[in-house]
Design an enzyme around this catalytic site. Structure first.
Site, PDB file in Angstrom:
ATOM      1  N   GLU A   1       4.663  -0.860   1.975  1.00 20.87           N
ATOM      2  CA  GLU A   1       4.856  -2.273   1.646  1.00 20.87           C
ATOM      3  C   GLU A   1       6.129  -2.522   0.858  1.00 20.87           C
ATOM      4  O   GLU A   1       6.801  -3.542   1.034  1.00 20.87           O
ATOM      5  CB  GLU A   1       3.644  -2.800   0.865  1.00 20.87           C
ATOM      6  CG  GLU A   1       2.380  -2.988   1.701  1.00 20.87           C
ATOM      7  CD  GLU A   1       1.540  -1.736   1.850  1.00 20.87           C
ATOM      8  OE1 GLU A   1       1.968  -0.667   1.357  1.00 20.87           O
ATOM      9  OE2 GLU A   1       0.450  -1.806   2.451  1.00 20.87           O
TER      10      GLU A   1
ATOM     11  N   HIS B   1     -10.616  -5.319  -2.218  1.00 18.72           N
ATOM     12  CA  HIS B   1     -10.400  -6.009  -0.941  1.00 18.72           C
ATOM     13  C   HIS B   1     -10.990  -7.418  -0.954  1.00 18.72           C
ATOM     14  O   HIS B   1     -11.347  -7.943   0.101  1.00 18.72           O
ATOM     15  CB  HIS B   1     -11.033  -5.230   0.222  1.00 18.72           C
ATOM     16  CG  HIS B   1     -10.338  -3.952   0.560  1.00 18.72           C
ATOM     17  ND1 HIS B   1     -10.497  -2.807  -0.180  1.00 18.72           N
ATOM     18  CD2 HIS B   1      -9.475  -3.634   1.555  1.00 18.72           C
ATOM     19  CE1 HIS B   1      -9.765  -1.834   0.366  1.00 18.72           C
ATOM     20  NE2 HIS B   1      -9.143  -2.313   1.411  1.00 18.72           N
TER      21      HIS B   1
END
Ligand code: TPP
Ligand code: TPP
Ligand code: MG
Ligand code: MG
Lengths: 338, 328, 338, 328
Positions: A63, A132
């Site tokens: 990322e 998450h």
């Protein structure tokens, strides 16, 4: 007015992307699993087939590299739309986001632009555990230099995506998993609405009154808007008239819209799935009260996620989340509070 | 060096437990999710990453470990948890989100913490690598025995944490082993689409540590090849990087349609399923017979069923207990 | 009561560290340039000479690795104190901080502890530009699982450091460069005060009334406390009696203390060097008004850093920062506002 | 391939500009900071990272670049900015924080952005690597010419971004060159204390790209050794990693007491100062004479002085202009 069709948020996002990619060769998309798979949350479905692997690029799980690359591409004239699969992952790459993407326009004195969109999924409710399920709205909104939007329905999703892509400043586009219309993450029918086929822009920074009311202003964003709308229906039966404001954007924050509503109702309730403290709910309450605390008939209230990591197990998670029931209860109490 | 007979049985037995557990989880996971698949429903909600096919990586390495040794695993942790000796009942109860679970249901299947056997896992790619290095440092500073093993997937080998932790472990000469389970896929992205080198083991050279490539998804081979690295770490020789070619027999998570797999791949992988192959190997070597294999299967299945029963029958914690254990 | 001596915050931090390291072999320190150099901001000076390179470890520029390693060491029974040189650098390693260090106690159901301290410098005012001048208080305080402290003087600095080291939960220890007493970053004489030689603990989560007053409650932390104290002296001359609350800790936030003060004065001013929106100032105003907005005689006010990257050039930076003058002006206006 | 005569003069000339600029900044920086050294004071406040000694890395590489090529530099950016052709006046005015500066004083010496020559730098270690990869991707996608060069220090080679960006650049075969200026120090931490390998160039193997180690802090050598890598990138051959041994003649930043340096190191480095050595080399090669060297020195100093005068005489922007340019 062009023809419309009913779309999920996922499809509305993909449609905006496809139309912008057709219109502007500088728009491209990158991220994990966004090519052949069409995005874990469906929001890039169809793009790979239409535009191919050069403009729709699967990335390594890197990322920092690909968001940093987005910044470089944007400053070189491209319009990257970069997916961060879950907003929870921002911790591995936030420097590229908050310290570079968000600040390079300023550091360049406005001589460079950073027309870049980061789209990321948010939200809990389906037991995905503490890494998450977060919203992190406050985290992004707190730091200068990025616009932050979060649609509650497909119509807004398309218009905000188009606006984000065309913006010369970086935009964080947060979509709630529970609203994506993916089925496997549940469904919110009210998020699936009529969307014009032609592309259009929703101005970033403008809240919307989703429902008008006289007694209490509920300020929310994303999925909280749906909780509030359902509560409004129930509260009507109790003769409590609720006004629901869908912020749609946190940065810029439409303070005028909020204040105008609270002036009218005299009561303020913020519903926010993000963590309770030092975030969105505090800012909205502060924005209203620093304007004039006397417009309030009762103390402002907030329904938020408590300051705890998001628990996996369903009973704990559901207990902790904002809900229609909680909103109803708080509204009733607010009206009793004279 | 080959594993001893009892080590081979230990490995086989743990593979059986792990595989049967995954199969049962697969079934139970679908309870309440038909006809409409919604992750939020059923006795096991949320994401579910199964480890079928990767059991050799777990047992082949963990056969060298004691409870005092530290293991950090990934979002796909069950096989490793089993091999590391995590309490099955508590683990299953955690997967079900029950009060009797490892953390009372706060963690879930991606966050299994068992400090009694020094096991932990997490949901962020490569996140466990730092803690493994830190645990190894802790042992060094305390002059205590124990090595740390950090498991990651091949996709994680492109995350910055990989680079930083391997370098740090090497500079500080720490007793830590990095194990890459190379199943060729990071969700839908293949290794070749994401990784500049064919073998991640070559990356060890960047950190001045041994890089071991294991081509064979076989417990015996993995056992033998990793033995030296672990002994090296135990004896103060520093870290190693181990890469194991393995296979993800299931989808990335449950619900994955696996449309990205090349035609025939799945069938081929199932043909190469390491569990029946290892069973046959042990039978051929006269280490188990068909008879005592059946007994072993039965016994291990019973263990798993007991864990499942325990999990099913356990209560949920009170919802408001969500507020507990934010701080120590 | 033991003997005291006058120390800077830098020396007070180092003294606490040294004493804890003497008392407990599990305490160790790591970070960039903290060994031989003694820390860029002087807060580990002397430790390397006394304890050697095993327990006082310079690291590579690999924050993700060494902060992650801190978590692993802490969970294995050690008590790492880890320096992140500038808080601005959190973006390269925040996952290890907010998603792991802060959550592992919870994920373990309380079965594991994470006795770890991260110390990081904060603050602007000496023209270090937009990536070396931030406070980011709100960013850390917003996310659950970490305690967050920020001392305004040497006495508090030592007691908070000792408390942080002995805490079984992770603590973010933010020290303002302008208060370090390093000379080359300026000096705030009032931050240099008498510190007992023996070690002691200041309970984390307790605010302190730095000065009592009747008309306005100024809530601040770190360097803002000093701006407020100076303003209080000036305002006294104008017959405005100001109460200054030094929060000392943001998580836990001592809401009772804040509310008690505002109840008394009826006026609330928050002074915060962090960015304006979605941060500390909003939370404090919300905490007071949701308790009871009617205790306020005038709308709550805040003096903060505007929502812009921190400019390098002195005139812009100084213009944007909270200051004694700004506090005086706002207080005068608040008292005029009837 | 050796540089041409005019290329050598160009390199020398830019070294002169850069060095003189640093010397002048050093002096001006101390204005208002005596007798008490407080970073906040003087016409140039804040941190100041000088590049004396590292000029060959700047000119040796940038001699191959055009304005269209992209360079991202670090917190120690002046020599590279000069070699990349950043407008000296605007740069100096930015360092002084004036309205006429590159960004009107919003950036400062660590944030010099000049889009007319595609130059940028930043204050976070390894932060420029991603943008360089992205700019290279941009050119590829647009079918436009231009290569990107990312400069970092040897300390930055242990940051995760290093790993991720090199891998990504290789997988996507992008026209980008990564240049490590190895001055052996990351503030007070030596390379050997922080880095598991003696040569960072070996790390290129982890990314299937050429790794070039340059031992010589000499513009000619750097020019020759980097030429191939840049041509390779221009011709679609993909990325390279280049490591140059160089020397930081000053402290990490101004105010650094440099107590961590081994005894004699500084003296040795000054003996090896690449500027007088290169001057002598050019004289020996009859490329410059002592006379036209003096002229060159004079001319370049004048340029720098003009920039300083421009900066000094420029106004500050209005304080409230701080609010401008947050968004495009
Ligand atoms: C930092 C981060 N990025 C992305 C993800 C989403 N994600 C979860 S698993 C996965 C693939 C991991 O691949 P690999 O490391 O090979 O492990 P495997 O799933 O094959 O076991 C991804 C991208 C994540 N959890 N964390
Ligand atoms: C992520 C990050 N960590 C730490 C720092 C603080 N810092 C600034 S320069 C520096 C040393 C860099 O060393 P190197 O990369 O070799 O560059 P040099 O200073 O030698 O030019 C450090 C640690 C930073 N700016 N960013
Ligand atoms: Mg994999
Ligand atoms: Mg260096």
């Amino acid at each position: 007015m062009s023809a419309t069709k009913k779309l999920t948020i996922a499809r509305a996002m993909a449609e905006s992307l496809a139309q912008e990619m057709r219109a502007d060769p500088k728009v491209f998309v990158m991220g994990e699993d966004i090519a052949q798979l069409g995005g874990v949350f469906g929001n890039t479905r169809g793009l790979f087939d239409e535009f191919g692997g050069e403009r729709v690029r699967d990335t390594p799980i890197s990322e920092t590299a690909f968001i940093g690359a987005g910044v470089g591409a944007a400053m070189d004239g491209m319009r990257p739309v970069v997916e961060l699969m879950f907003v929870d992952f921002f911790g591995v790459c936030f420097d590229a986001i908050y310290n570079m993407m968000a600040k390079n326009i300023y550091f360049s004195g406005g001589n460079s632009h950073v027309p870049m969109v980061i789209m990321a999924s948010t939200g809990a409710g389906y037991s995905d555990g503490g890494q998450h399920s977060q919203c992190l709205y406050g985290t992004f909104a707190h730091l200068p230099g990025m616009k932050v939007v979060a649609p509650s329905n497909a119509y807004d999703a398309k218009g905000l995506m188009t606006a984000a892509i065309r913006d010369n400043s970086p935009v964080i586009y947060l979509f709630h998993k529970g609203l994506q219309g993916m089925g496997w993450l549940g469904n919110e029918p009210a998020a699936i609405n009529q969307v014009p086929e032609e592309n259009y822009v929703l101005e970033i920074g403008k809240a919307k009154t989703a429902v008008e009311g006289a007694d209490i202003s509920i300020i929310s964003i994303g999925i909280g808007v749906h909780h509030a709308l359902k509560a409004a229906l129930e509260l009507e039966k109790k003769n409590i008239s609720v006004e629901v404001i869908d912020l749609r954007s946190l940065v810029p924050l439409d303070r005028e819209h909020i204040i105008a509503s609270v002036k009218k109702t005299g009561r303020l309730l913020v519903v926010d799935e993000d963590y309770h403290s030092f975030g969105v709910s505090g800012e909205i309450i502060a924005s209203v009260t620093e304007h004039d605390h006397k417009i309030l008939k009762t103390p402002p209230c907030r329904i938020t996620f408590p300051d705890i990591p998001i628990p996996f197990t369903r009973p704990m998670e559901q207990w902790a989340l904002p809900s229609t029931e909680k909103i109803i209860n708080v509204c009733v109490t607010m009206m009793e509070n004279k | 060096m080959l594993p001893t007979e009892s080590q081979r049985i230990w490995m086989y037995r743990n593979m059986l437990i792990s595989r049967y557990m995954e199969e049962r989880i697969e079934t139970i996971y679908m309870e309440g999710k038909k006809p409409v698949f919604n992750m939020a429903n059923g006795p096991i909600p949320g994401e579910m990453h199964l480890s079928n096919g990767q059991e050799p990586c777990a047992v082949g390495v963990c056969a060298h470990l004691e409870a005092e040794d530290i293991v950090t695993a990934t979002h796909r942790p069950h096989h490793i948890a089993v091999a590391k000796g995590v309490n099955l009942k508590k683990m299953m109860a955690e997967i079900f989100g029950k009060k009797t679970g490892l953390s009372g249901g706060r963690g879930g299947h991606m966050h299994l913490f068992d400090s009694t056997v020094n096991f932990a896992c997490s949901g962020i790619i490569a996140q466990g690598m730092g803690p493994a290095v830190g645990a190894a440092l802790s042992r060094k500073l305390q002059n205590k025995s124990g090595v740390a093993v950090a498991y990651i997937g091949e996709g994680a080998a492109n995350q910055g944490a990989f680079h930083e932790t391997l370098n740090l472990a090497s500079v500080w000469n720490l007793p830590v082993i990095f194990v890459i389970e190379d199943n060729n896929w990071g969700i839908s992205v293949s290794k070749s689409a994401s990784t500049a080198v064919a073998k991640n083991s070559v990356r060890a050279a960047s950190y001045n540590m041994p890089g071991i490539h294991i081509e064979d998804n076989c417990p015996d081979v993995i056992f033998s090849e990793t033995k030296k690295a672990i002994e090296r770490a135990r004896n103060g020789g520093g870290p190693s990087l181990i890469e194991i070619k393995t296979s993800r027999l299931a989808g990335h998570f449950m619900g994955d349609a696996e449309g990205y797999r090349p035609k025939g791949e799945k069938e081929q992988l199932i043909k190469e399923d390491p569990l029946p192959i290892y069973r046959q190997k042990l039978i051929d070597a006269n280490i188990i017979t068909i008879d005592n294999d059946s007994a072993l299967v039965e016994e291990t299945q019973k263990l798993v069923e007991q864990a499942i029963t325990f999990a099913r029958e356990s209560e949920y914690a009170k919802p408001e207990e969500a507020m507990l254990h934010v701080f120590a």
